[in-house]
Design an enzyme around this catalytic site. Structure first.
Site, short mmCIF file in Angstrom:
data_model
loop_
_atom_site.label_atom_id
_atom_site.label_comp_id
_atom_site.label_asym_id
_atom_site.label_seq_id
_atom_site.Cartn_x
_atom_site.Cartn_y
_atom_site.Cartn_z
N GLY A 36 0.82 -1.21 0.00
CA GLY A 36 0.00 0.00 0.00
C GLY A 36 0.86 1.27 0.00
O GLY A 36 0.55 2.24 -0.69
N ASP A 37 1.96 1.24 0.78
CA ASP A 37 2.84 2.42 0.82
C ASP A 37 3.51 2.63 -0.54
O ASP A 37 3.67 3.77 -1.00
CB ASP A 37 3.93 2.23 1.88
CG ASP A 37 3.35 1.95 3.26
OD1 ASP A 37 2.21 2.38 3.51
OD2 ASP A 37 4.04 1.30 4.07
N1 LIG Z 1 -0.82 -10.28 -4.32
C1 LIG Z 1 -0.87 -9.20 -5.10
N2 LIG Z 1 -0.96 -9.33 -6.44
C2 LIG Z 1 -1.00 -8.26 -7.25
N3 LIG Z 1 -1.01 -6.98 -6.80
C3 LIG Z 1 -0.95 -6.78 -5.48
C4 LIG Z 1 -0.88 -7.85 -4.54
N4 LIG Z 1 -0.83 -7.34 -3.29
C5 LIG Z 1 -0.86 -5.99 -3.44
N5 LIG Z 1 -0.94 -5.65 -4.74
C6 LIG Z 1 -1.03 -4.30 -5.33
O1 LIG Z 1 -0.68 -3.34 -4.34
C7 LIG Z 1 -1.80 -2.50 -4.02
C8 LIG Z 1 -1.81 -2.17 -2.54
O2 LIG Z 1 -1.90 -3.36 -1.80
P1 LIG Z 1 -2.86 -3.55 -0.51
O3 LIG Z 1 -4.27 -3.37 -0.91
O4 LIG Z 1 -2.48 -4.87 0.09
O5 LIG Z 1 -2.39 -2.33 0.41
P2 LIG Z 1 -2.43 -2.11 2.01
O6 LIG Z 1 -3.35 -3.11 2.66
O7 LIG Z 1 -2.69 -0.68 2.24
O8 LIG Z 1 -0.89 -2.43 2.40
P3 LIG Z 1 0.08 -1.78 3.52
O9 LIG Z 1 -0.72 -0.84 4.36
O10 LIG Z 1 0.61 -2.97 4.27
O11 LIG Z 1 1.18 -1.09 2.79
C9 LIG Z 1 -3.03 -3.25 -4.52
O12 LIG Z 1 -4.09 -2.38 -4.87
C10 LIG Z 1 -2.47 -4.01 -5.72
O13 LIG Z 1 -2.45 -3.17 -6.86
MG LIG Z 2 -2.17 0.46 4.00
#
Ligand SMILES: Nc1ncnc2c1ncn2[C@@H]1O[C@H](COP(=O)(O)OP(=O)(O)OP(=O)(O)O)[C@@H](O)[C@H]1O
Ligand SMILES: [Mg+2]
Length: 312
Positions: free
Chosen positions: A252-253
């Site tokens: 996400g970051d």
């Molecule tokens: N397994 C995956 N396969 C493909 N793309 C992914 C995957 N995991 C994450 N991404 C990409 O990264 C983006 C951000 O991931 P995610 O939704 O997990 O963020 P988050 O939960 O805010 O993470 P964090 O807060 O730990 O940084 C997703 O919208 C996607 O585009």
């Molecule tokens: Mg996040």
């Protein structure tokens, strides 16, 4: 200019051991130190994309100096607020080749009211029209939950833009201050809209309910399902490329870094989100706390399919 703000940073220390044994002294097979903090991760992704940023936040003591040195060695400018007390250390003990770990986070020093005021003054003095400010992560003890809301008002009144990525009460209060852009994941978005959205509401319903809470535009990240881009009545699903997932923490970051990189150079939001999706996927495909490389991001960007409009 892009500024990233990390109010609750940490030195992340990871020790790798052969096995967990109680009441015994073990020698680490490997040890590694990282800059812990969501805003720092955004600055690191920006540096990989060859885009300058300045990292701000509360730091203190030797650990604070270590964070400053490490960020500067990566070519990231820093302009910290130095506090009394020592920046916390978070320790992970990882069992080699087993995927098991123990993680202990320090609470960290309590921030005083004068330190909070000094930070708001600093941000106010730096805010210039057209800049982007990424406000990321949790709050340390002593900082009021309304801090992001206060900062959004200060920054956006100066004509700069805020990109907010946090959770819980600071997110709730921050939304009402109408940041330019918000990036919750789906879980954070559901939590925030629980009062108005049924538990089985689909992601587009959650997105619309969340937009009603104040943010001007919204990107909801959904891990391997990609991301929803929400602006006015327009809701689009941006697909994410297929990767072999190794460690999605921090994806996400990286996504926030990619999006703000695109927006700061004048891309339209849809293109910036595609760059963000590629950055998130690149980081999720790496192990540990490593971020995706520029080469990986470029390769993944080319694989992203067309966005799909989501019907009302
Ligand atoms: N397994 C995956 N396969 C493909 N793309 C992914 C995957 N995991 C994450 N991404 C990409 O990264 C983006 C951000 O991931 P995610 O939704 O997990 O963020 P988050 O939960 O805010 O993470 P964090 O807060 O730990 O940084 C997703 O919208 C996607 O585009
Ligand atoms: Mg996040």
């Amino acid at each position: 200019m892009i500024y990233t703000l990390t109010l609750n940073p940490a030195v992340d220390l990871e020790l790798t051991v052969e096995a967990f044994r109680f009441d015994a002294v073990d020698r680490a097979l490997a040890s590694r130190m990282d800059c812990g903090g969501k805003g720092f991760n955004v600055s690191r992704m920006l540096a990989i994309l060859e885009t300058a940023s300045t990292a701000l936040g509360f730091v203190g003591g030797k650990s604070g100096e270590r964070l400053e040195q490490t960020l500067r060695s990566l070519g990231i400018a820093t302009d910290f607020n130095w506090i009394d007390g020592e920046t916390r250390t978070n320790v992970s003990i990882v069992r080699a080749n087993h995927g098991q770990y123990l993680k202990v986070n320090e609470a960290g020093p309590t921030i005083g009211q004068a330190e909070v005021e000094a930070l708001i003054d600093k941000v106010s003095g730096l805010s210039r029209s057209g800049d982007w400010w990424v406000l990321s992560g949790s709050l340390p003890p002593g900082v009021p939950a309304t801090i992001y809301a206060n900062l959004i008002e200060v920054i956006e009144t100066a004509g700069a833009h805020v990109f907010l990525d946090t959770s819980g009460e600071p997110l709730h209060a921050g939304c009402a201050a109408r940041p330019t852009l918000l990036k919750p994941n789906l879980e954070e978005a559901r939590e925030l809209t629980a009062a108005t959205c049924a538990a089985d509401a689909d992601s587009a319903q959650v997105a619309r309910a969340l937009l009603a809470l104040g943010p001007r535009q919204l990107v909801i990240s959904m891990g391997r399902e990609g991301a929803l881009l929400v602006a006015g009545d327009d809701v689009q699903l941006v697909p994410t490329p297929k990767i072999e997932e190794r460690n999605p923490i921090g994806a996400g970051d990286s996504m926030v870094g990619g999006i703000v990189c695109g927006l700061s150079r004048g891309d339209i939001l849809a293109d910036a989100v595609r760059l963000g999706v590629a950055c998130g996927a690149a980081t999720a495909s790496r192990s540990g706390t490593e971020l995706g490389s520029m080469q990986q991001v470029e390769a993944l960007l080319a694989l992203i399919g067309d966005s799909i409009p989501v019907q009302k």
